[in-house]
Motif scaffolding. Structure first.
Motif, PDB file in Angstrom:
ATOM      1  N   SER A  28      -8.541   0.530  -0.467  1.00 50.76           N
ATOM      2  CA  SER A  28      -8.104   0.231   0.891  1.00 50.76           C
ATOM      3  C   SER A  28      -7.402   1.431   1.511  1.00 50.76           C
ATOM      4  N   LEU A  29      -6.573   2.095   0.720  1.00 51.33           N
ATOM      5  CA  LEU A  29      -5.862   3.283   1.207  1.00 51.33           C
ATOM      6  C   LEU A  29      -6.839   4.383   1.607  1.00 51.33           C
ATOM      7  N   GLN A  30      -7.859   4.586   0.786  1.00 50.78           N
ATOM      8  CA  GLN A  30      -8.843   5.618   1.094  1.00 50.78           C
ATOM      9  C   GLN A  30      -9.594   5.278   2.376  1.00 50.78           C
ATOM     10  N   GLU A  31      -9.932   4.013   2.555  1.00 51.52           N
ATOM     11  CA  GLU A  31     -10.645   3.605   3.764  1.00 51.52           C
ATOM     12  C   GLU A  31      -9.764   3.789   5.002  1.00 51.52           C
ATOM     13  N   LYS A  32      -8.507   3.370   4.919  1.00 52.34           N
ATOM     14  CA  LYS A  32      -7.616   3.442   6.070  1.00 52.34           C
ATOM     15  C   LYS A  32      -7.241   4.873   6.438  1.00 52.34           C
ATOM     16  N   THR A  33      -7.124   5.733   5.437  1.00 53.25           N
ATOM     17  CA  THR A  33      -6.687   7.112   5.695  1.00 53.25           C
ATOM     18  C   THR A  33      -7.862   8.069   5.854  1.00 53.25           C
ATOM     19  N   ASP A  41       2.023  -1.981 -14.057  1.00 51.23           N
ATOM     20  CA  ASP A  41       3.186  -2.445 -14.818  1.00 51.23           C
ATOM     21  C   ASP A  41       4.454  -2.412 -13.975  1.00 51.23           C
ATOM     22  N   GLN A  42       4.618  -1.363 -13.192  1.00 50.24           N
ATOM     23  CA  GLN A  42       5.839  -1.205 -12.406  1.00 50.24           C
ATOM     24  C   GLN A  42       5.915  -2.209 -11.260  1.00 50.24           C
ATOM     25  N   LEU A  43       4.761  -2.528 -10.673  1.00 50.47           N
ATOM     26  CA  LEU A  43       4.746  -3.442  -9.531  1.00 50.47           C
ATOM     27  C   LEU A  43       4.416  -4.884  -9.929  1.00 50.47           C
ATOM     28  N   TYR A  44       4.207  -5.118 -11.233  1.00 51.22           N
ATOM     29  CA  TYR A  44       3.905  -6.452 -11.758  1.00 51.22           C
ATOM     30  C   TYR A  44       2.637  -7.029 -11.115  1.00 51.22           C
ATOM     31  N   ILE A  45       1.611  -6.187 -11.038  1.00 51.47           N
ATOM     32  CA  ILE A  45       0.315  -6.618 -10.540  1.00 51.47           C
ATOM     33  C   ILE A  45      -0.745  -6.157 -11.531  1.00 51.47           C
ATOM     34  N   SER A  46      -1.985  -6.573 -11.342  1.00 52.10           N
ATOM     35  CA  SER A  46      -3.045  -6.193 -12.259  1.00 52.10           C
ATOM     36  C   SER A  46      -3.595  -4.809 -11.914  1.00 52.10           C
ATOM     37  N   VAL A  47      -4.248  -4.187 -12.890  1.00 55.17           N
ATOM     38  CA  VAL A  47      -4.890  -2.896 -12.651  1.00 55.17           C
ATOM     39  C   VAL A  47      -5.976  -3.035 -11.589  1.00 55.17           C
ATOM     40  N   ARG A  48      -6.683  -4.164 -11.626  1.00 56.18           N
ATOM     41  CA  ARG A  48      -7.738  -4.396 -10.621  1.00 56.18           C
ATOM     42  C   ARG A  48      -7.149  -4.435  -9.216  1.00 56.18           C
ATOM     43  N   THR A  49      -5.971  -5.032  -9.077  1.00 54.22           N
ATOM     44  CA  THR A  49      -5.307  -5.075  -7.770  1.00 54.22           C
ATOM     45  C   THR A  49      -4.905  -3.680  -7.323  1.00 54.22           C
ATOM     46  N   VAL A  50      -4.416  -2.881  -8.250  1.00 51.02           N
ATOM     47  CA  VAL A  50      -4.076  -1.494  -7.925  1.00 51.02           C
ATOM     48  C   VAL A  50      -5.306  -0.749  -7.418  1.00 51.02           C
ATOM     49  N   GLU A  51      -6.424  -0.928  -8.116  1.00 51.52           N
ATOM     50  CA  GLU A  51      -7.663  -0.260  -7.704  1.00 51.52           C
ATOM     51  C   GLU A  51      -8.085  -0.724  -6.310  1.00 51.52           C
ATOM     52  N   GLU A 100       0.828  -1.203   0.000  1.00 53.08           N
ATOM     53  CA  GLU A 100       0.000   0.000   0.000  1.00 53.08           C
ATOM     54  C   GLU A 100       0.866   1.258   0.000  1.00 53.08           C
ATOM     55  N   LEU A 101       1.962   1.233   0.740  1.00 59.21           N
ATOM     56  CA  LEU A 101       2.883   2.375   0.741  1.00 59.21           C
ATOM     57  C   LEU A 101       3.512   2.570  -0.636  1.00 59.21           C
ATOM     58  N   THR A 114       2.908   5.913  -2.845  1.00 60.21           N
ATOM     59  CA  THR A 114       4.045   6.703  -3.309  1.00 60.21           C
ATOM     60  C   THR A 114       3.971   6.934  -4.817  1.00 60.21           C
ATOM     61  N   LEU A 115       3.612   5.908  -5.565  1.00 55.80           N
ATOM     62  CA  LEU A 115       3.511   6.035  -7.018  1.00 55.80           C
ATOM     63  C   LEU A 115       2.335   6.927  -7.421  1.00 55.80           C
ATOM     64  N   ILE A 116       1.240   6.864  -6.673  1.00 53.14           N
ATOM     65  CA  ILE A 116       0.113   7.770  -6.927  1.00 53.14           C
ATOM     66  C   ILE A 116       0.579   9.213  -6.800  1.00 53.14           C
ATOM     67  N   CYS A 117       1.357   9.486  -5.762  1.00 54.42           N
ATOM     68  CA  CYS A 117       1.844  10.848  -5.533  1.00 54.42           C
ATOM     69  C   CYS A 117       2.834  11.304  -6.603  1.00 54.42           C
TER      70      CYS A 117
END
Length: 218
Positions: free
Chosen positions: A195-200, A180-190, A162-163, A167-170
């Protein structure tokens, strides 16, 4: 939001400026300028009959200024995204507008390509901030809280992944670029973004950027 047929409103009290901005945006196939308004009151009068996806909103206007308009949009039309137009790189103003839920900022003398990029980014990812915005926020945060951050404390709340995503969002990466950079799916990024919005407690990506700056993550 799909990049197909993005509905846009331009709200500025200067007719010539509105006309120039409309000309720039109308040259993009995926954009449609639905209407123009000279102040916030005129904007809401039109919005009642002509819905839009994005508002390009001047800060300084008569009758109902941009700050009051932004606040009312967040209360009555939370899904509408707002790009604020400003004349000055004011740290205090930028912080305040981010707290109120602005999705992006543009100086009124930006190049046409920057304006188009801003609308595309906000339509696709919900946030667009130029370097001067990040710098202003960072300066303001340091002035209030000193140089120290709270990264260690935040790691107990946010996962390492999540960090990384935050960081990449910023850094203005799109969801596809983050995936692409983290080798995960777009759905996972979303999923991480939600989760970040809920936690913060952030209402949108603009809130996440503000959270990251205020807590020393960027």
């Amino acid at each position: 939001m799909s990049l197909k047929n993005v509905r846009i409103a331009i709200v500025d009290d200067q007719k010539l400026f509105r006309g120039g901005l409309k000309m720039i945006l109308s040259g993009v196939a995926d954009f449609r300028v639905v209407f123009e308004a000279g102040n916030g009151k005129q904007f809401f009068d039109r919005l009642a009959f002509e819905p839009v996806d994005i508002v390009i909103l001047d800060v300084e206007m008569p009758v109902m200024d941009g700050i009051s308009t932004l606040q009312q949009i967040r209360k009555s039309h939370p899904d509408v995204k707002v790009i604020m137009l400003t004349m000055h790189e004011s740290e205090r103003l930028i912080n305040h507008l981010m707290q109120q839920g602005a999705n992006g900022f543009l100086l009124k003398d930006e190049d046409p390509e920057v304006v188009i990029q801003a609308v595309r980014r906000v339509a696709q990812d919900g946030v667009y901030f130029r370097d001067y915005v990040s710098q202003a926020l960072l300066k303001s945060n340091r002035a209030r809280n000193g140089q120290g951050g709270t990264r260690t404390m935040l790691k107990a709340r946010l996962s390492d992944r999540e960090l990384e995503v935050l960081t990449l969002i910023c850094q203005e990466y799109t969801s596809k670029e983050i995936a692409d950079q983290l080798y995960i799916s777009v759905r996972t990024v979303e999923g991480h973004r939600r989760s970040l919005q809920e936690k913060t407690g952030s209402r949108n990506l603009a809130g996440l950027v503000l959270y990251a700056v205020n807590n020393g993550i960027v």
